[in-house]
Design a protein around this motif. Structure first.
Motif, PDB file in Angstrom:
ATOM      1  N   ALA A 167      -3.141   7.011  -8.882  1.00 29.72           N
ATOM      2  CA  ALA A 167      -4.483   6.419  -8.970  1.00 29.72           C
ATOM      3  C   ALA A 167      -4.684   5.756 -10.329  1.00 29.72           C
ATOM      4  N   GLU A 168      -4.193   6.407 -11.395  1.00 32.22           N
ATOM      5  CA  GLU A 168      -4.342   5.832 -12.736  1.00 32.22           C
ATOM      6  C   GLU A 168      -3.480   4.589 -12.898  1.00 32.22           C
ATOM      7  N   LEU A 169      -2.287   4.584 -12.312  1.00 34.73           N
ATOM      8  CA  LEU A 169      -1.441   3.384 -12.352  1.00 34.73           C
ATOM      9  C   LEU A 169      -2.144   2.204 -11.693  1.00 34.73           C
ATOM     10  N   LEU A 170      -2.817   2.452 -10.580  1.00 29.01           N
ATOM     11  CA  LEU A 170      -3.503   1.370  -9.882  1.00 29.01           C
ATOM     12  C   LEU A 170      -4.715   0.888 -10.677  1.00 29.01           C
ATOM     13  N   VAL A 171      -5.438   1.801 -11.315  1.00 27.11           N
ATOM     14  CA  VAL A 171      -6.556   1.397 -12.162  1.00 27.11           C
ATOM     15  C   VAL A 171      -6.055   0.496 -13.288  1.00 27.11           C
ATOM     16  N   ARG A 206       3.734  -2.172  -3.508  1.00 28.91           N
ATOM     17  CA  ARG A 206       3.532  -1.723  -2.128  1.00 28.91           C
ATOM     18  C   ARG A 206       3.082  -0.257  -2.095  1.00 28.91           C
ATOM     19  N   ILE A 207       3.691   0.581  -2.927  1.00 24.37           N
ATOM     20  CA  ILE A 207       3.304   1.993  -2.978  1.00 24.37           C
ATOM     21  C   ILE A 207       1.863   2.135  -3.431  1.00 24.37           C
ATOM     22  N   MET A 208       1.462   1.378  -4.457  1.00 23.20           N
ATOM     23  CA  MET A 208       0.087   1.458  -4.933  1.00 23.20           C
ATOM     24  C   MET A 208      -0.897   1.043  -3.846  1.00 23.20           C
ATOM     25  N   ILE A 209      -0.569   0.007  -3.094  1.00 20.54           N
ATOM     26  CA  ILE A 209      -1.462  -0.473  -2.039  1.00 20.54           C
ATOM     27  C   ILE A 209      -1.550   0.533  -0.900  1.00 20.54           C
ATOM     28  N   GLU A 210      -0.415   1.095  -0.504  1.00 20.05           N
ATOM     29  CA  GLU A 210      -0.360   1.941   0.692  1.00 20.05           C
ATOM     30  C   GLU A 210      -0.692   3.403   0.425  1.00 20.05           C
ATOM     31  N   GLU A 211      -0.382   3.899  -0.758  1.00 23.76           N
ATOM     32  CA  GLU A 211      -0.451   5.333  -0.990  1.00 23.76           C
ATOM     33  C   GLU A 211      -1.564   5.781  -1.938  1.00 23.76           C
ATOM     34  N   ALA A 212      -2.052   4.897  -2.795  1.00 27.75           N
ATOM     35  CA  ALA A 212      -3.002   5.338  -3.826  1.00 27.75           C
ATOM     36  C   ALA A 212      -4.284   5.874  -3.195  1.00 27.75           C
ATOM     37  N   PRO A 213      -4.686   7.090  -3.559  1.00 25.06           N
ATOM     38  CA  PRO A 213      -5.934   7.651  -3.044  1.00 25.06           C
ATOM     39  C   PRO A 213      -7.131   6.967  -3.689  1.00 25.06           C
ATOM     40  N   SER A 254     -10.441   6.892  -5.590  1.00 31.56           N
ATOM     41  CA  SER A 254     -11.209   7.709  -6.526  1.00 31.56           C
ATOM     42  C   SER A 254     -12.407   6.898  -7.008  1.00 31.56           C
ATOM     43  N   GLY A 255     -13.354   7.596  -7.606  1.00 33.53           N
ATOM     44  CA  GLY A 255     -14.502   6.904  -8.168  1.00 33.53           C
ATOM     45  C   GLY A 255     -14.093   5.923  -9.246  1.00 33.53           C
ATOM     46  N   GLU A 256     -13.118   6.320 -10.066  1.00 35.79           N
ATOM     47  CA  GLU A 256     -12.640   5.448 -11.136  1.00 35.79           C
ATOM     48  C   GLU A 256     -11.988   4.196 -10.565  1.00 35.79           C
ATOM     49  N   LEU A 257     -11.260   4.361  -9.457  1.00 36.98           N
ATOM     50  CA  LEU A 257     -10.611   3.212  -8.827  1.00 36.98           C
ATOM     51  C   LEU A 257     -11.648   2.250  -8.254  1.00 36.98           C
ATOM     52  N   ILE A 258     -12.639   2.775  -7.570  1.00 35.08           N
ATOM     53  CA  ILE A 258     -13.696   1.934  -7.005  1.00 35.08           C
ATOM     54  C   ILE A 258     -14.412   1.167  -8.117  1.00 35.08           C
ATOM     55  N   GLU A 259     -14.676   1.860  -9.224  1.00 33.47           N
ATOM     56  CA  GLU A 259     -15.333   1.208 -10.365  1.00 33.47           C
ATOM     57  C   GLU A 259     -14.466   0.099 -10.940  1.00 33.47           C
ATOM     58  N   VAL A 299     -11.149 -16.355  -5.028  1.00 31.83           N
ATOM     59  CA  VAL A 299     -10.572 -15.119  -5.563  1.00 31.83           C
ATOM     60  C   VAL A 299     -10.063 -14.228  -4.439  1.00 31.83           C
ATOM     61  N   GLY A 300     -10.853 -14.086  -3.385  1.00 28.69           N
ATOM     62  CA  GLY A 300     -10.427 -13.258  -2.256  1.00 28.69           C
ATOM     63  C   GLY A 300      -9.165 -13.791  -1.604  1.00 28.69           C
ATOM     64  N   THR A 301      -9.094 -15.104  -1.413  1.00 29.60           N
ATOM     65  CA  THR A 301      -7.924 -15.716  -0.785  1.00 29.60           C
ATOM     66  C   THR A 301      -6.675 -15.526  -1.630  1.00 29.60           C
ATOM     67  N   VAL A 302      -6.790 -15.769  -2.930  1.00 33.31           N
ATOM     68  CA  VAL A 302      -5.636 -15.635  -3.814  1.00 33.31           C
ATOM     69  C   VAL A 302      -5.163 -14.188  -3.885  1.00 33.31           C
ATOM     70  N   GLU A 303      -6.085 -13.260  -4.085  1.00 34.06           N
ATOM     71  CA  GLU A 303      -5.674 -11.870  -4.279  1.00 34.06           C
ATOM     72  C   GLU A 303      -5.175 -11.231  -2.991  1.00 34.06           C
ATOM     73  N   LEU A 304      -5.839 -11.489  -1.886  1.00 32.31           N
ATOM     74  CA  LEU A 304      -5.398 -10.907  -0.611  1.00 32.31           C
ATOM     75  C   LEU A 304      -3.994 -11.369  -0.254  1.00 32.31           C
ATOM     76  N   ASN A 305      -3.761 -12.674  -0.341  1.00 33.57           N
ATOM     77  CA  ASN A 305      -2.451 -13.199   0.035  1.00 33.57           C
ATOM     78  C   ASN A 305      -1.369 -12.843  -0.979  1.00 33.57           C
ATOM     79  N   THR A 306      -1.717 -12.800  -2.245  1.00 38.13           N
ATOM     80  CA  THR A 306      -0.740 -12.409  -3.256  1.00 38.13           C
ATOM     81  C   THR A 306      -0.305 -10.963  -3.055  1.00 38.13           C
ATOM     82  N   HIS A 307      -1.275 -10.080  -2.841  1.00 43.09           N
ATOM     83  CA  HIS A 307      -0.932  -8.675  -2.601  1.00 43.09           C
ATOM     84  C   HIS A 307      -0.081  -8.530  -1.341  1.00 43.09           C
TER      85      HIS A 307
END
Length: 205
Positions: free
Chosen positions: A70-74, A118-125, A127-132, A168-176
């Protein structure tokens, strides 16, 4: 704080440089371990071994590997600001060049390790910090893009607020999606097609 939040929260927020360096060593080791072994086999024991510390020392900073991921993804999200946006104030160039700079910045931010992404996208739980962090980054990047669009003379869309959100949504969604694929798309192809599509939209073609 709920039990779920406590489970994902780092145990120790570093107050000194040495502690911060130790924390970063854990995160760097975890990134290597997750990329090499996958998330299921990327145990805290392996992370501690790679970081050259005892498992007890690791647990002083993070309660489990979910909190580490979770911290890696933040961190990943917070490092995603458009670094070159301010430079465009000096001379934006053509609309296509401006859009290409945005797209290339997003791709460069995601090209280092597709497996870890891919792991960060698929596995990261969640958390409040992540949502923020997601909310903070999203607002900052949309504001950056809106400011750039407002200054460019060749932008023809009239609703700049919505246009910035869509870009922004188009670039980030497709890039991810495409950069995290087990067989990722060529960054050059992704850059070319996204740039062409967004340029046509912004230019009113």
């Amino acid at each position: 704080m709920s039990a779920a939040e406590r489970r994902l929260s780092p145990r120790r927020k570093p107050q000194q440089v040495r502690a911060e360096l130790t924390r970063e060593r854990i995160l760097t080791a975890a990134a290597h371990v997750f990329a090499e072994y996958g998330y299921a086999a990327g145990t805290t024991n392996r992370i501690a071994e790679h970081a050259r510390m005892s498992i007890g020392s690791l647990y002083q900073y993070f309660p489990n590997k979910d909190a580490i991921l979770a911290e890696l993804l933040v961190q990943h999200i917070d490092r995603g600001a458009w670094a070159g946006a301010d430079e465009l104030e000096l001379g934006p160039g053509t609309l296509m060049e401006t859009v290409r700079a945005l797209v290339r910045d997003a791709i460069d931010h995601h090209r280092d390790d597709p497996t870890l992404l891919r792991i960060m996208i698929e596995e990261a739980p969640i958390s409040g910090e992540l949502i923020e962090a997601i909310d903070r980054h999203g607002k900052a990047r949309v504001n950056q893009v809106r400011d750039v669009l407002a200054r460019h003379p060749d932008v023809r869309v009239t609703d700049l607020d919505m246009a910035a959100e869509l870009v922004v949504g188009t670039v980030e969604l497709n890039t991810h999606k495409l950069m995290a694929d087990p067989h990722p798309a060529s960054p050059e192809r992704l850059e070319a097609e996204l740039t062409a599509m967004i340029t046509r939209y912004l230019g009113g073609e």
